[in-house]
Design an enzyme around this catalytic site. Structure first.
Site, PDB file in Angstrom:
ATOM      1  N   GLY A  43      56.774   5.001  -2.916  1.00  7.38           N
ATOM      2  CA  GLY A  43      55.892   4.230  -3.794  1.00  7.38           C
ATOM      3  C   GLY A  43      54.904   5.127  -4.504  1.00  7.38           C
ATOM      4  N   ASN A  44      53.862   4.540  -5.068  1.00  8.11           N
ATOM      5  CA  ASN A  44      52.830   5.332  -5.734  1.00  8.11           C
ATOM      6  C   ASN A  44      51.469   4.681  -5.519  1.00  8.11           C
ATOM      7  OD1 ASN A  44      52.215   3.531  -8.119  1.00  8.11           O
ATOM      8  ND2 ASN A  44      54.433   3.794  -8.362  1.00  8.11           N
ATOM      9  N   ARG A  45      50.437   5.304  -6.021  1.00  4.72           N
ATOM     10  CA  ARG A  45      49.070   4.887  -5.673  1.00  4.72           C
ATOM     11  C   ARG A  45      48.472   3.862  -6.624  1.00  4.72           C
ATOM     12  NH1 ARG A  45      46.552  10.011  -3.112  1.00  4.72           N
ATOM     13  NH2 ARG A  45      44.606   8.960  -3.529  1.00  4.72           N
ATOM     14  N   SER A  46      49.262   3.346  -7.558  1.00  4.42           N
ATOM     15  CA  SER A  46      48.676   2.412  -8.526  1.00  4.42           C
ATOM     16  C   SER A  46      48.158   1.146  -7.825  1.00  4.42           C
ATOM     17  CB  SER A  46      49.718   2.034  -9.573  1.00  4.42           C
ATOM     18  OG  SER A  46      49.191   1.039 -10.408  1.00  4.42           O
TER      19      SER A  46
END
Ligand code: CTP
Length: 427
Positions: A219-222
Site C-alpha cells: 500500500g502507500n501512505r495516502s
C-alpha cells in the site's frame, strides 16, 4: 445581508446563523451543530418547526444557543420576527430538512416562522435533508430539491446508512462536523460561489492496496485528505460529488456519495463507471474527474493462504503492472469532460509532473512533493498546477481546501472555454 456583528465574546468573527430544525429524528444531531457554531463565535438563532419540538424541546435549544427560541409568527410580534430573522441572517442552515420543509421551501409556502424567514432571507441557504430513502427518492422530492438547487441553495445529499425501523439507504443526516465545514465555507465566501451547480464531479481519494495474501498488502501512505477536501469544496460550490475512496478513515464529506474500494482494480471499475454515468451513485456522466488517489502501480500474485517463511528465506514476490486509470480516462474522455491528475514526486518535481501531464493526457496536473512528513496525512499542501496550454500556477503552502479551490477555479474556467468552443464550432 447584515454586517459582521460583535458577539458575546467581543470578537468580530461572529456571523448570524439561523438554524431551522425540521421534525425528524435527526433533530438531536443538530444540537451538535449549535455547539460548533457558537464555539466558532457565531450567533445562532434556532427556529424549530412546531413538530420538531416533539423531538428536541425548546429549553435545550434556548440553553445551547443562549437565544430565544420561537416557532410561531405570533411570538414577539412587536419585533416583526418573521421578517427580521430572515433579513438579518448571514446563513440559514436547515438540519434536518424534512421532505415537507423542502417542499414548502421550493414552493414558497410560508406558514410558520421558519418558512417565512426563508422567504425574507437573501443569504446563502444550506439544506441538510434527512428522511426515509423512499421519501428522498420520490419524484416529488427530487423535483423540489432540483428547484432549490436551481435557485442557488446548497442541498447536500443525505448519507447512506441505517435509518429508523432497521431500514437503510440514502436518508441519514451527514456528520454534524462535516455539515459545519460546508456552512463555514458558505459563511467565508459570503457570496457563496455556486459555480459548480448542476455539475457531477468524480473524485478519487486515498491509496489503493494490493493483497499479497489474506492478511498482507502493498500500500502507500495516502490519507485521503486531499481528495476529501476536493469533495467538500466541490459540494460547497454546488456540485454533485461521487467520491471513490480507497482505504480512507475519515468521516464522509457531507453531501458526497461515497464508494468504498480497496484495490486498484476496484478503484478503476468504480471511477470509470461513475465517470460514464453507469455507476450506482449518479445516472449522469461526470463533467469533471479528479484523480487524487495514490494508485498502486503494481500488484503481486495473490496467495489465498498466509505466506510462510520457508527455511527462514523471504518469499519471492512477482509484481505485475496495473492499468493507468488516469491515462484510460483521457482516452475514454466524453465531450466536454475535464480531467485532473495529481503527481506525487520525491525528486525532480517539475520534470516528472510535466512528463505525466503529457503522457496521461489530462487537462491539469497538480504537482506535489511527497515524503515521510510531506503532503500525505498532513492538513496542508502546496505545489504547482500545470495546464495543457503550458501555463503554470504556483500554489503556496495552505490548507488542502485552499488548493482544492484553485483546482475548481481552473476546472470552471475550462468548462467555459469548452462550451465557448462548442458554441462557435460549425455544425
Ligand atoms: N494514476 C492512475 N493509475 C495508476 C497510477 C497513477 O490513475 N496506475 C494517477 C494518480 O491518481 C495521479 C496520477 O496518475 O492522478 C499520477 O500518479 P503518480 O503516482 O504520481 O504517478 P505514476 O503514474 O504512478 O508514475 P510514476 O510511478 O512514474 O511516478
Amino acid at each position: 445581508m447584515s454586517d459582521t456583528h460583535v458577539n458575546a465574546t467581543g470578537s468580530r468573527a461572529g456571523k448570524r446563523i439561523l438554524l431551522g430544525v425540521g421534525a425528524g429524528i435527526a433533530a438531536y444531531k443538530a444540537i451538535e451543530l449549535v455547539r460548533l457554531f457558537t464555539k466558532a463565535g457565531h450567533e445562532v438563532r434556532v427556529v424549530p418547526t412546531r413538530d420538531a419540538l416533539r423531538f428536541v424541546g425548546e429549553p435545550t435549544w434556548a440553553a445551547l444557543s443562549r437565544q430565544p427560541v420561537t416557532t410561531e409568527v405570533w411570538s414577539d410580534v412587536d419585533q416583526v420576527a418573521h421578517v427580521q430573522l430572515g433579513q438579518r441572517a448571514d446563513l440559514i442552515v436547515i438540519a434536518p430538512a424534512t421532505a415537507n420543509l423542502i417542499a414548502k421551501a421550493a414552493h414558497g409556502i410560508a406558514d410558520d416562522l421558519l418558512t417565512t424567514s426563508l422567504l425574507t432571507s437573501r443569504c446563502p441557504l444550506l439544506f441538510a435533508p434527512a428522511m426515509h430513502a423512499e421519501m428522498w427518492t420520490h419524484p416529488a422530492t427530487r423535483a423540489n430539491v432540483a428547484t432549490l438547487r436551481e435557485r442557488g441553495a446548497i442541498v447536500v445529499d443525505p448519507a447512506n446508512g441505517s435509518l429508523t425501523n432497521e431500514d437503510s439507504g440514502p436518508g441519514r443526516l451527514p456528520d454534524p462536523q462535516e455539515l459545519f465545514q460546508v456552512a463555514r465555507r458558505l459563511l467565508n465566501d459570503g457570496t457563496a460561489a455556486t459555480d459548480l451547480t448542476g455539475r457531477h464531479v468524480v473524485i478519487s481519494a486515498g491509496g489503493t492496496r494490493e493483497l499479497l495474501d489474506p492478511l498482507r498488502f502493498i500500500g502507500n501512505r495516502s490519507s485521503g485528505r486531499q481528495g476529501y477536501a476536493l469533495a467538500r469544496t466541490a459540494i460547497a460550490r454546488g456540485a454533485r460529488v461521487t467520491l471513490v475512496a480507497a482505504n480512507v478513515e475519515l468521516p464522509a464529506p457531507a453531501g458526497a456519495s461515497v464508494l468504498q474500494v480497496s484495490s486498484t482494480e476496484e478503484l478503476r471499475k468504480a471511477v470509470l463507471a461513475a465517470t460514464e454515468g453507469s455507476g450506482p451513485t449518479a445516472a449522469e456522466p461526470a463533467d469533471a474527474v479528479v484523480m487524487a488517489a495514490a494508485v498502486a502501480d503494481f500488484h503481486p500474485d495473490y496467495q489465498d493462504r498466509k505466506i510462510k517463511k520457508s527455511d527462514g528465506m523471504p518469499p519471492p514476490v512477482n509484481l505485475h503492472l496495473n492499468p493507468d486509470i488516469l491515462a484510460e480516462l483521457g482516452t475514454r474522455r466524453l465531450p466536454g469532460q475535464v480531467i485532473v491528475g495529481f503527481a506525487a514526486e520525491t525528486h525532480d518535481l517539475m520534470a516528472g509532473a510535466a512528463a505525466k501531464l503529457t503522457r496521461k493526457g489530462c487537462d491539469f496536473l497538480v504537482a506535489n512533493r511527497v515524503g515521510p512528513n510531506l503532503t500525505y496525512g498532513s492538513p496542508d499542501n502546496e505545489g504547482f498546477l500545470l495546464s495543457q496550454d503550458g501555463s503554470r500556477i504556483d500554489i503556496p503552502l495552505g490548507s488542502k481546501e485552499d488548493l482544492s479551490d484553485v483546482v475548481w477555479d481552473m476546472v470552471v474556467k475550462r468548462f467555459a472555454e469548452l462550451s465557448a468552443r462548442t458554441a462557435t464550432s460549425p455544425e
